[in-house]
Design a protein around this motif. Structure first.
Motif, short mmCIF file in Angstrom:
data_model
loop_
_atom_site.label_atom_id
_atom_site.label_comp_id
_atom_site.label_asym_id
_atom_site.label_seq_id
_atom_site.Cartn_x
_atom_site.Cartn_y
_atom_site.Cartn_z
N PRO A 12 -34.81 17.85 -11.76
CA PRO A 12 -34.47 18.84 -10.73
C PRO A 12 -34.03 20.15 -11.37
N THR A 13 -34.24 21.19 -10.65
CA THR A 13 -33.80 22.49 -11.13
C THR A 13 -32.27 22.58 -11.08
N LEU A 14 -31.74 23.62 -11.70
CA LEU A 14 -30.29 23.77 -11.70
C LEU A 14 -29.76 24.07 -10.30
N ALA A 15 -30.53 24.78 -9.49
CA ALA A 15 -30.11 25.03 -8.12
C ALA A 15 -30.11 23.76 -7.30
N GLN A 16 -31.11 22.91 -7.50
CA GLN A 16 -31.14 21.64 -6.79
C GLN A 16 -30.01 20.72 -7.24
N ALA A 17 -29.65 20.77 -8.48
CA ALA A 17 -28.55 19.94 -8.97
C ALA A 17 -27.19 20.45 -8.50
N ALA A 18 -27.07 21.77 -8.31
CA ALA A 18 -25.80 22.31 -7.82
C ALA A 18 -25.60 22.03 -6.33
N ALA A 19 -26.68 21.97 -5.55
CA ALA A 19 -26.62 21.63 -4.13
C ALA A 19 -27.63 20.54 -3.86
N PRO A 20 -27.32 19.28 -4.22
CA PRO A 20 -28.36 18.24 -4.23
C PRO A 20 -28.48 17.47 -2.92
N ALA A 21 -27.76 17.85 -1.84
CA ALA A 21 -27.73 17.01 -0.64
C ALA A 21 -29.12 16.89 -0.01
N GLU A 22 -29.85 18.00 0.09
CA GLU A 22 -31.16 17.94 0.74
C GLU A 22 -32.14 17.09 -0.05
#
Length: 849
Positions: free
Chosen positions: A357-367
């Motif tokens: 996952p990208t860093l943005a996806q890891a920082a907000a992984p709920a979706e």
């Protein structure tokens, strides 16, 4: 202890998970239609909702009785009736000694059961692996050392920093430090310390069907010596000071977020801050949660994630879930790479590798995490978003979601880090609700809240559900109550309020009642609105808020009076009478004592065997009652005035009884005793001078006002007729001639000055007065002496100065005879006055003027 703290049996759980509209084969069937079955419970006096109809061919089940619970609250006995409303009455005398004694403390085994009930329940399915507590050894040792010395500590850390896990470790280390052990409390959603004190009291003392009042509560918690672990603290300032002062023998470990209310300067709390993890600890936590070593690519990805998330452990738990899902996707595709897909298979022929996952996806992984979980887990997330982040108990998910295996979704969500434990339940983790709503999970929030409200309305009103299970689910019930429509909210509040009152969880009870009253007002349900106001009045009376209790009870009585609800009106008036008595006691007056009869002094002085009424034993009974002494209120008995004992024998006695003689003059009153006036003091002459000056100023002011009024009343343009003297020697006065009249015209009517006379036929107009002939005395003036005056003629009347306009023609010779007086309504007045003057009134009769 119940099975998993509110978890129903397998048959009930399977039946609860059946979708709406599925035929029922067990008593607990589709909850979507359950609310319609609870309506008869409000009309039957002693019956609750009828049981569900079993499958065809089985016998019909009898309706279960209503759940009526009797509690003791201070000096009151509270009967919680879910049908007609709660009834409150003073505590009976035989129960007062038992109520005054403090209950015994729980044993160690009983405290362990209470501690297990305060923890989240055991989840079905595969167990979630426990993660190690990393980089918290120093904080753990310091907290244990401070608590062992009796110091209270405030542990501050951001959401996701591991406060709850650290509290669990400290609780295990401090199990034997305090005589009353370790008590775990949850402060989520609690803004007042009263409910926390009641929970602490019920945890240490064995209180069954009893809720102490404030005096008993403070006296009981003051003797508790325990280590209290309070997670998710929201109190601060004066409220936190009140909690600490009420429990001087307790040592507190308060876990709070950085944005929580700060304590006051007098709290004397030790501060411990909990930060993020280091780089090595983050990598170790990620390996422990993933279950395998990290690759170089994953290690670099973890370092970047630590920098973005400030090393919060929750972010690495979610990152580990992303890595596990990635491994499952990549591993499943690698195993099936050699297999040829079938014609009807949906699996693609050329599977692609799933990257990190990208860093943005890891920082907000709920979706991303929610998209890779099961459908039941996603439905549970939608319900949690509709309920404000509150996840229902896993036993309710099959009924809410429509999947019989939805109870296993809670463990799946917990392993992904999307939910965290809060007290005895689970909530969405920090930031997850916002991320899911942005992804579209909140679009069906209204329908999800309505479904949850109808399900909880059926569940809380079921006779098999204990009040403790309802209290454990109170937060989800309140969330459903706030998101549902007004009809479903009224039904849910009507069924959940009695259960929360019997728990007793009175903070949640009050919130449900207030929400139900507002929903009933919007829905136009007057009867339900009267019920909620009555319950709010009873709750305020039990808590000692008399003004609030009076207002709520009066509102309930008014609404029930409009509905002609006699039974409810009587219950409300009884509670209002208790409010009046408590208010009188609070102000220092005595309460209304029971009434007793006491004979008046006349009857008490009669000899035994005589009476003023009909019976001969009345006097004896009255005298016996009169001799009783006590503090009760006394009602005087007024004796009946009857006839003499002997009947009249002669005719004269009969007439004497029928016609009383003229009253004889009584003896002259004794002269009043002479009272010497006090000697004038040093300030009295000055006071007399001031009073005299004030009187003189008043007289001057009144004279000025009267003079101005007389001057303003005269008309300078209208000539005033001079008064004709009745004295024979006085010369005749000729009335002024009006210009323009000839000598043969009749003279004008004399003008009477204002106030000279009044016409009896008119309200206030003046009438001309005929001068009496010579020798006729004038009318008598009223005075105090009724004797007619002497025959001396009255003195001549001096005419007032009049302004005569300048004549345009020479004045004629004055006539020698008085002018002819025109006949009019003034003639009878003159005759009557003359007759009254000639015949004086008789002595002793009032004089007519």
């Amino acid at each position: 202890m119940e099975r998993t703290q509110g978890q129903p049996g397998q048959d009930e759980r399977a039946a609860a998970g059946r979708p709406a509209g599925t035929p029922a084969a067990a008593p607990a069937a589709a909850p979507a239609t359950a609310p319609a079955k609870t309506a008869p419970a409000r009309t039957a006096p002693a019956k609750s909702a009828p049981a569900r109809t079993p499958a065809s061919g089985s016998a019909a089940q009898a309706p279960a009785p209503a759940r009526v619970v009797t509690l003791t609250s201070g000096e009151f006995t509270l009967t919680v009736n879910p049908v007609d409303g709660s009834e409150i009455e003073p505590l009976r005398p035989e129960a007062r000694p038992a109520a005054g004694r403090r209950p015994a403390k729980r044993s160690a085994a009983s405290r362990a059961d209470r501690d297990a009930a305060a923890r989240p329940p055991v989840l079905p399915g595969p167990p979630v692996p426990a993660l190690p507590l990393l980089a918290r050894a120093d904080e753990r040792e310091r907290l244990v050392r401070l608590l062992g010395r009796g110091r209270s500590v405030r542990l501050t850390g951001p959401a996701g920093s591991g406060r709850t896990v650290l509290l669990d470790a400290v609780a295990a280390d401090c199990a034997d430090l305090a005589p009353d052990g370790v008590v775990r409390l949850s402060g989520h959603g609690r803004q007042q310390p009263a409910e926390l004190l009641h929970t602490l009291y019920a945890t240490v003392y064995d209180t069954r069907d009893e809720r102490p009042d404030r005096t008993q509560l403070l006296a009981g918690v003051a003797e508790i010596g325990a280590i209290v672990l309070l997670d998710d603290l929201e109190l601060g300032g004066a409220a936190l000071d009140e909690l600490l002062r009420a429990t001087p023998e307790c040592a507190y470990l308060l876990a709070a977020a950085p944005d929580a209310k700060a304590p006051s300067d007098d709290a004397h709390l030790e501060e411990v801050f909990l930060g993020g993890l280091g780089r090595a600890d983050c990598a170790r936590l990620l390996e422990a949660a993933t279950g395998r070593p990290l690759t170089d690519e994953e290690t670099a990805w973890a370092e970047d994630l630590r920098f973005a998330s400030e090393g919060l452990p929750l972010r690495f738990v979610q990152a580990a879930a992303l890595l596990r899902q990635r491994d499952e996707l990549n591993g499943g595709s690698a195993d099936d790479e050699d297999d040829e897909p079938g014609v009807f298979e949906e699996r693609p022929r050329d599977p692609s590798h799933v990257p990190l996952p990208t860093l943005a996806q890891a920082a907000a992984p709920a979706e991303l995490l929610a998209s890779r979980v099961s459908e039941s887990a996603r439905a549970a997330l939608r319900s949690a978003c509709a309920l404000g982040g509150e996840l229902p108990h896993h036993a309710h998910l099959p009924a809410l979601v429509g999947d019989t295996h939805a109870d296993a979704a809670v463990a799946e969500l917990l392993g992904c880090g999307l939910i965290t434990p809060v007290g005895p339940r689970y909530r969405l983790a920090e930031g997850v609700a916002r991320q899911l709503e942005e992804a579209g999970y909140g679009e069906s929030a209204t329908e999800e809240a309505r479904t949850a409200a109808r399900h909880y309305a059926w569940w809380t009103g079921h006779a098999s559900v204990t009040p403790e299970r309802v209290a454990a689910e109170a937060d989800a019930v309140l969330a459903a109550l706030g998101g549902a429509d007004v009809v479903a909210a009224v039904l849910l509040a009507r069924t959940a309020a009695p259960a929360l009152a019997a728990a007793p969880s009175w903070e949640a009870w009050g919130r449900v009642l207030r929400s139900g009253a507002e929903a009933a007002r919007k829905a136009g349900e007057v009867a339900e609105q009267a019920y909620f106001h009555h319950e709010l009045g009873v709750l305020a009376l039990c808590e000692g808020r008399l003004d609030r209790a009076r207002a709520e009870l009066e509102a309930s009585i008014g609404l029930r009076g409009a509905l002609a609800d006699k039974r409810g009106t009587v219950a409300g008036r009884r509670a209002l009478a208790l409010v009046t008595d408590r208010d009188r006691e609070a102000r220092g007056a005595q309460a209304s004592p029971p009434l007793r009869l006491e004979a008046p002094p006349v009857l008490a002085a009669l000899p035994p065997g005589t009476g003023a009424g009909t019976g001969t034993g009345a006097g004896t009974g009255a005298g016996a009652v009169a001799k009783q002494a006590g503090s009760e209120a006394v009602t005087q008995v007024t004796p009946v005035i009857g006839k003499p004992a002997g009947s009249p024998a002669t005719l004269s006695q009969v007439y004497a009884d029928a016609f009383t003689a003229a009253p004889q003059p009584g003896p002259a009153p004794a002269p009043a005793p002479f009272v010497r006036r006090p000697e004038p003091g040093p300030g009295r002459p000055r006071k007399t001078v001031l009073l005299a000056a004030a009187g003189a100023l008043t007289v001057v002011a009144l004279g000025t006002v009267v003079g101005l009024s007389l001057t303003a009343g005269e008309d300078p343009e209208q000539p005033v007729e001079p008064t004709v003297s009745s004295t024979p020697d006085a010369p005749a006065v000729t009335p002024p001639r009006v210009p323009g009249n000839s000598g043969n015209d009749s003279p004008a009517e004399p003008v009477v000055p204002p106030g000279a006379g009044s016409d009896p036929t008119r309200g206030g107009g003046s009438a001309p007065t005929t001068p009496p002939p010579a020798g006729t005395p004038g009318p008598q003036q009223p005075g105090p002496d009724p004797t007619p005056p002497a025959t001396t003629p009255p003195p001549a009347t001096t005419p007032p100065p009049a302004t005569t306009p300048p004549p345009t023609t020479p004045s004629p010779t004055p006539p020698t005879t008085p002018p002819v007086t025109p006949t009019g309504p003034a003639t009878p007045t003159t005759s009557t006055s003359s007759t009254e003057a000639q015949s004086p009134p008789a002595s002793g009769s009032p004089k007519t003027i």
